[in-house]
Design a protein around this motif. Sequence first.
Motif, PDB file in Angstrom:
ATOM      1  N   ALA A 147       0.798  -1.087   0.211  1.00 15.89           N
ATOM      2  CA  ALA A 147      -0.111  -0.025  -0.106  1.00 15.89           C
ATOM      3  C   ALA A 147       0.866   1.338  -0.158  1.00 15.89           C
ATOM      4  O   ALA A 147       0.404   2.173  -0.728  1.00 15.89           O
ATOM      5  CB  ALA A 147      -0.965   0.033   1.248  1.00 15.89           C
ATOM      6  N   MET A 148       1.889   1.144   0.880  1.00 18.27           N
ATOM      7  CA  MET A 148       2.674   2.247   0.735  1.00 18.27           C
ATOM      8  C   MET A 148       3.420   2.664  -0.712  1.00 18.27           C
ATOM      9  O   MET A 148       3.586   3.785  -0.960  1.00 18.27           O
ATOM     10  CB  MET A 148       3.856   2.069   1.812  1.00 18.27           C
ATOM     11  N   ARG A 149       4.007   1.436  -1.317  1.00 15.03           N
ATOM     12  CA  ARG A 149       4.678   1.724  -2.641  1.00 15.03           C
ATOM     13  C   ARG A 149       3.649   2.133  -3.715  1.00 15.03           C
ATOM     14  O   ARG A 149       4.041   2.949  -4.534  1.00 15.03           O
ATOM     15  CB  ARG A 149       5.102   0.323  -2.861  1.00 15.03           C
ATOM     16  N   LEU A 150       2.193   1.837  -3.396  1.00 18.32           N
ATOM     17  CA  LEU A 150       1.373   1.948  -4.643  1.00 18.32           C
ATOM     18  C   LEU A 150       0.590   3.640  -4.359  1.00 18.32           C
ATOM     19  O   LEU A 150       0.588   4.182  -5.411  1.00 18.32           O
ATOM     20  CB  LEU A 150       0.290   1.169  -4.456  1.00 18.32           C
ATOM     21  N   GLY A 151       0.589   3.910  -3.224  1.00 19.87           N
ATOM     22  CA  GLY A 151      -0.049   5.310  -3.041  1.00 19.87           C
ATOM     23  C   GLY A 151      -1.654   5.338  -3.419  1.00 19.87           C
ATOM     24  O   GLY A 151      -2.300   4.269  -3.289  1.00 19.87           O
ATOM     25  N   THR A 152      -1.605   6.308  -4.071  1.00 24.15           N
ATOM     26  CA  THR A 152      -3.065   6.448  -4.783  1.00 24.15           C
ATOM     27  C   THR A 152      -3.104   6.416  -5.997  1.00 24.15           C
ATOM     28  O   THR A 152      -4.065   6.346  -6.871  1.00 24.15           O
ATOM     29  CB  THR A 152      -3.652   8.012  -4.224  1.00 24.15           C
ATOM     30  N   GLU A 153      -1.843   5.882  -6.588  1.00 29.00           N
ATOM     31  CA  GLU A 153      -1.712   5.279  -8.018  1.00 29.00           C
ATOM     32  C   GLU A 153      -2.282   4.176  -8.474  1.00 29.00           C
ATOM     33  O   GLU A 153      -2.112   3.071  -7.714  1.00 29.00           O
ATOM     34  CB  GLU A 153      -0.227   5.628  -8.637  1.00 29.00           C
ATOM     35  N   HIS A 154      -3.276   4.100  -9.639  1.00 27.77           N
ATOM     36  CA  HIS A 154      -3.789   2.875 -10.125  1.00 27.77           C
ATOM     37  C   HIS A 154      -2.770   2.181 -11.038  1.00 27.77           C
ATOM     38  O   HIS A 154      -2.830   2.637 -12.303  1.00 27.77           O
ATOM     39  CB  HIS A 154      -4.965   2.807 -10.680  1.00 27.77           C
ATOM     40  N   ARG A 155      -1.700   1.539 -10.620  1.00 28.83           N
ATOM     41  CA  ARG A 155      -0.605   0.959 -11.368  1.00 28.83           C
ATOM     42  C   ARG A 155      -0.009  -0.222 -10.953  1.00 28.83           C
ATOM     43  O   ARG A 155      -0.253  -0.527  -9.701  1.00 28.83           O
ATOM     44  CB  ARG A 155       0.475   2.022 -11.671  1.00 28.83           C
ATOM     45  N   SER A 156       0.612  -1.019 -11.727  1.00 29.02           N
ATOM     46  CA  SER A 156       1.314  -2.336 -11.190  1.00 29.02           C
ATOM     47  C   SER A 156       2.650  -1.761 -10.902  1.00 29.02           C
ATOM     48  O   SER A 156       3.494  -1.318 -11.590  1.00 29.02           O
ATOM     49  CB  SER A 156       1.202  -3.348 -12.312  1.00 29.02           C
TER      50      SER A 156
END
Length: 254
Positions: A147-156
Amino acid sequence: MKNDLKLRQSNNLILASHQMDINQMRIFFYVCSQYNGDLKLSLSFNEMNNILNVNRGTEQKKSLISSISTMMRTAFVNLKIDEDDEYCEAPVFIMARKKKNEDIMNFEFNPHVAKELEELRGYTWMYLSQLTGMSSTYSVRLYEFFAMRLGTEHRSEMFDFDLNKLRLYLDCTKKYKDFRDFNKRVLLQAEKEINEKSNIHMSYKKVKTGRSVTSILFTFKWKNKAEAITVNCKENELSETEQMNLDDFLKEFE
């Protein structure tokens, strides 16, 4: 999940290694979700009990009290208070108290841990239910990291996690020394639980040097764009300097 409780966790605290069982982690996350800047919190015991479901049986309240009591003696976070710290172990709470026949449970955060809840280096928003819905501490810790690495971005995203550092992060340097056991009891269980019970989808591959597994390549993403938490406030935005500091901090794990 629009009405779900949200939790803001500093990235520094997410990256720190923990010594907590799954029930202690649930309690910790719940109290963090109620944190408003004051070290001392007065919370409804019944509400906490209903949300956490530590034990679904008739002994649920006693089980929650027991977990809190044990937590005061055994729940620690390993973090750096100063830049030159090689090692620092901090208890999560310095006080937990409930009077007979009263609903209120009082907690007092360790000030060093509370400081990390407001750390300007960067932080991550998560839904409390996603953290308390899993039964493995390894699943929860990996979920936090993803979750930390993804943040609010919708990406892989992909992250190659050195196996020794991963063991340290998950607090199992002395457990499952045979990789086959580590794979079965940690990685496979986390993959199953995160994919079935959370809003993140993950997979992993074993990376070998010669015949030995030396790192784990994780691939992860939000299941859909709506799953990422968007917080409409300026304080959630990192400045370029803060983002650079976070990137430097993450190098410890790369």
